[in-house]
Motif scaffolding. Sequence first.
Motif, PDB file in Angstrom:
ATOM      1  N   ALA A 261      10.082   1.422  13.920  1.00  0.00           N
ATOM      2  CA  ALA A 261       9.505   1.988  15.105  1.00  0.00           C
ATOM      3  C   ALA A 261       8.159   2.648  14.926  1.00  0.00           C
ATOM      4  N   VAL A 262       8.180   3.322  13.680  1.00  0.00           N
ATOM      5  CA  VAL A 262       6.998   4.137  13.495  1.00  0.00           C
ATOM      6  C   VAL A 262       5.706   3.330  13.160  1.00  0.00           C
ATOM      7  N   GLU A 263       6.000   2.181  12.318  1.00  0.00           N
ATOM      8  CA  GLU A 263       5.063   1.115  12.048  1.00  0.00           C
ATOM      9  C   GLU A 263       4.540   0.352  13.373  1.00  0.00           C
ATOM     10  N   ARG A 264       5.415   0.178  14.389  1.00  0.00           N
ATOM     11  CA  ARG A 264       5.093  -0.258  15.632  1.00  0.00           C
ATOM     12  C   ARG A 264       4.106   0.693  16.459  1.00  0.00           C
ATOM     13  N   GLU A 265       4.507   1.958  16.708  1.00  0.00           N
ATOM     14  CA  GLU A 265       3.814   2.841  17.211  1.00  0.00           C
ATOM     15  C   GLU A 265       2.585   3.194  16.613  1.00  0.00           C
ATOM     16  N   LEU A 266       2.449   3.109  15.397  1.00  0.00           N
ATOM     17  CA  LEU A 266       0.978   3.213  14.624  1.00  0.00           C
ATOM     18  C   LEU A 266       0.101   2.331  15.243  1.00  0.00           C
ATOM     19  N   ARG A 267       0.607   0.866  15.006  1.00  0.00           N
ATOM     20  CA  ARG A 267      -0.259  -0.135  15.648  1.00  0.00           C
ATOM     21  C   ARG A 267      -0.418  -0.340  16.919  1.00  0.00           C
ATOM     22  N   LEU A 281     -11.522   5.182  12.311  1.00  0.00           N
ATOM     23  CA  LEU A 281     -10.313   5.992  12.170  1.00  0.00           C
ATOM     24  C   LEU A 281     -10.082   6.437  10.846  1.00  0.00           C
ATOM     25  N   ILE A 282      -9.975   7.989  10.761  1.00  0.00           N
ATOM     26  CA  ILE A 282      -9.772   8.434   9.798  1.00  0.00           C
ATOM     27  C   ILE A 282      -8.560   9.252   9.607  1.00  0.00           C
ATOM     28  N   PHE A 283      -7.796   8.697   8.592  1.00  0.00           N
ATOM     29  CA  PHE A 283      -6.488   8.711   8.117  1.00  0.00           C
ATOM     30  C   PHE A 283      -6.388   9.936   7.104  1.00  0.00           C
ATOM     31  N   THR A 284      -5.897  11.015   7.596  1.00  0.00           N
ATOM     32  CA  THR A 284      -6.137  12.455   7.105  1.00  0.00           C
ATOM     33  C   THR A 284      -5.248  12.523   5.583  1.00  0.00           C
ATOM     34  N   TYR A 285      -4.043  12.231   5.685  1.00  0.00           N
ATOM     35  CA  TYR A 285      -2.927  12.872   4.594  1.00  0.00           C
ATOM     36  C   TYR A 285      -2.261  11.634   4.353  1.00  0.00           C
ATOM     37  N   PRO A 286      -2.648  10.803   2.979  1.00  0.00           N
ATOM     38  CA  PRO A 286      -1.553  10.057   2.428  1.00  0.00           C
ATOM     39  C   PRO A 286      -0.424  10.441   1.830  1.00  0.00           C
ATOM     40  N   GLU A 287      -0.422  12.123   1.500  1.00  0.00           N
ATOM     41  CA  GLU A 287       0.503  12.948   1.215  1.00  0.00           C
ATOM     42  C   GLU A 287       0.332  14.458   1.848  1.00  0.00           C
ATOM     43  N   TRP A 288       1.661  14.622   2.206  1.00  0.00           N
ATOM     44  CA  TRP A 288       1.686  16.155   2.897  1.00  0.00           C
ATOM     45  C   TRP A 288       2.901  17.108   2.705  1.00  0.00           C
ATOM     46  N   TYR A 289       2.904  18.041   2.048  1.00  0.00           N
ATOM     47  CA  TYR A 289       4.064  18.765   1.904  1.00  0.00           C
ATOM     48  C   TYR A 289       5.238  17.901   1.388  1.00  0.00           C
ATOM     49  N   GLY A 290       4.990  17.169   0.464  1.00  0.00           N
ATOM     50  CA  GLY A 290       6.107  16.620  -0.518  1.00  0.00           C
ATOM     51  C   GLY A 290       6.360  15.336   0.025  1.00  0.00           C
ATOM     52  N   GLN A 291       5.769  14.839   1.324  1.00  0.00           N
ATOM     53  CA  GLN A 291       6.047  13.519   1.836  1.00  0.00           C
ATOM     54  C   GLN A 291       4.952  12.463   1.724  1.00  0.00           C
ATOM     55  N   PHE A 292       5.060  11.339   1.141  1.00  0.00           N
ATOM     56  CA  PHE A 292       3.950  10.552   1.015  1.00  0.00           C
ATOM     57  C   PHE A 292       4.106   9.465   2.234  1.00  0.00           C
ATOM     58  N   CYS A 293       2.989   9.089   2.594  1.00  0.00           N
ATOM     59  CA  CYS A 293       2.734   8.116   3.681  1.00  0.00           C
ATOM     60  C   CYS A 293       2.342   6.835   3.425  1.00  0.00           C
ATOM     61  N   TYR A 294       2.660   6.239   2.117  1.00  0.00           N
ATOM     62  CA  TYR A 294       2.215   5.039   1.279  1.00  0.00           C
ATOM     63  C   TYR A 294       3.037   4.823   0.390  1.00  0.00           C
ATOM     64  N   PRO A 295       3.266   3.896  -0.296  1.00  0.00           N
ATOM     65  CA  PRO A 295       4.330   3.261  -1.384  1.00  0.00           C
ATOM     66  C   PRO A 295       3.889   3.930  -2.598  1.00  0.00           C
ATOM     67  N   VAL A 316       7.849   4.966   5.063  1.00  0.00           N
ATOM     68  CA  VAL A 316       7.248   4.054   5.982  1.00  0.00           C
ATOM     69  C   VAL A 316       5.680   4.051   5.351  1.00  0.00           C
ATOM     70  N   ASP A 317       5.235   2.995   5.129  1.00  0.00           N
ATOM     71  CA  ASP A 317       3.864   2.534   4.980  1.00  0.00           C
ATOM     72  C   ASP A 317       2.713   2.823   6.011  1.00  0.00           C
ATOM     73  N   ALA A 318       2.704   4.128   6.382  1.00  0.00           N
ATOM     74  CA  ALA A 318       1.718   4.396   7.537  1.00  0.00           C
ATOM     75  C   ALA A 318       0.345   3.988   7.333  1.00  0.00           C
ATOM     76  N   LEU A 319      -0.162   4.281   5.817  1.00  0.00           N
ATOM     77  CA  LEU A 319      -1.619   3.912   5.635  1.00  0.00           C
ATOM     78  C   LEU A 319      -1.901   2.512   5.865  1.00  0.00           C
ATOM     79  N   GLY A 320      -0.704   1.593   5.300  1.00  0.00           N
ATOM     80  CA  GLY A 320      -0.725   0.259   5.096  1.00  0.00           C
ATOM     81  C   GLY A 320      -0.801  -0.580   6.775  1.00  0.00           C
ATOM     82  N   ALA A 321       0.014   0.243   7.605  1.00  0.00           N
ATOM     83  CA  ALA A 321      -0.165  -0.213   8.985  1.00  0.00           C
ATOM     84  C   ALA A 321      -1.274  -0.060   9.741  1.00  0.00           C
TER      85      ALA A 321
END
Length: 570
Positions: A261-267, A281-295, A316-321
């Motif tokens: 669902a997150v990947e779908r909404e990002l796309r 598009l400026i992707f700000t945080y690949p990691e933030w407060y202990g949570q990574f947004c890419y594998p 979820v690989d938000a950056l990859g999506a």
Amino acid sequence: MTDEHSESIIGAGRKHRETEMGRTWIVAALAGTMACRSASADVKLHYETGDLQGRQVTSGKFGSLISDRAMCRNTPNVPYPKTGKYYRSTTELSGGGFDLRDGGRRAEGLAACRSVRLTGIRPNEEAQMRSWDLGFTVVPPGPVTDKVRIELRAGIRNTSERTVTAHVTFHADRRIPSRLIYELMIAVPAGESRKVSAWWPTEGKAGVHKMLCRVEIGDGVRDAAWPVRVIECPSRALPYFQGAWIDGCGQMEPTKLGKSAVERELRLGVDAMHHLGINILIFTYPEWYGQFCYPSKIEFYDRDIKAISKGSSCTVDALGAVLSQAETNGQHVIVGIGRNGDLRLLWDFDKPDWHARNEAAIEVSRRIAWEIWKLYGRRKSFYGWYLTHEMNDLARSAAYYDPVALYCRSLSPEKPVLIAPAGTPIWTSETIAASQVDILAPQDGVGSGYVPYVNTWDPHKRIAMLEEVYSGYSKIHEGTHKHLWTDLEIWEMDGKSGYGNSYPPSFERVRKQIEIQRKHVDVLTAYAYFGFMQHPGRKAPGADPRAVRLYDDYVAYLKALPTPLRPGGF
């Protein structure tokens, strides 16, 4: 690779010689990459030895089938069109003359070589083929107005074991002397990268252009092109958002919504931004407060959460999506490298442990940049880097920015590095020029009603200052060879919960920000898209009606712009 190969030549005079010369050029182009082996010796797929390489005339007659003629016969002082020194000809006489009988069509025959077996690419020749690489980027990526300068950036990566000399040229539209923008000979040491850049003013050049880059190293030539549309416009920036910021998973919680669902909404969001003309598009945080947004496989101590941040936390690989969908749409992504578990790094210079913290942050930043580059560096949408730490004092912040920017440039010298300074930046033209970053996009500070060092929670107090603030930004950037963009805040806070609980503002407020800032910067970017602008078709729960209204009002604004100044979809 193995295959049987045989070759025959049929000469039919002048007309056929021209055809054969084209075929010879193709074969010569292959010669550096392929070897043929017969039972007794190597057979080359070219004529640079000056003989037939074992080929035999089996019928007919030729005067001199292999020639090294340097100049054209019928056009004095014009070099003969050939590749290398020797070439195959069916019209040369053995004494060096030219057979003119019957229009030069009397030399006919058949030449053949014995069967050979292709044995593949030789290791040293393969290394030469892959010994260097070219990347080419234009900043801003376009479209642009006729009141800016764009930067052409060539990145040359030398993976060989020796220093090479590169001849770099930039042209506008055509590779002719009158369209030359810049050229340079530059040495690139073994295993290193170099950037060559040139600036092209757009004044008086409205229309569609193609920026051309060529790099020559030895016998190798590589070309690259970048289309740019220049639009006649009364302001320095176009009057709409060309860029937007994305925070991590777009303010969505993967543990609640689920990965798909997150990947779908990002796309869907990336597509919606593309429709609005937002192609940066400026992707700000690949990691933030202990949570990574890419594998990720990285782990480090996070001062902000006082625990170990682990890449294995990624759900979820938000950056990859985002990169994937942007590539589909032809958008450009500037990739952030995070705050490295130290949110206040560039504000605590006087703390006794600052130097140790800075060294730790540089190390984590390099590890994350390297890992992201390995995972996504081949994506066509990967446009540049964002150093996520925000600063107030540029000269002191250089202790972090410069080594990290240089590291990113070692990976991808053509890709720009961006920072977003806070609302009262301490800088001079000299410190800006000396910085290793390329794009400065200061936060406009409107969201919290920021006046120097105070959040008033009244956006209009900050708006009242914007003309003076951004006029000053523009003047201080003159002559620095840096790009001035803006980080225009499309959010608001009432201060009841301190610095938090932001919400979408009215578009009338945003319009005032656009009208002021477009006069002084090259590119308008909106912070941030997800959570503050809501496109139709969103399926994730919790949409803010104010975000829907801001989106709709912004679309109405775009439709009302003069036709030449609207995004492509309007």
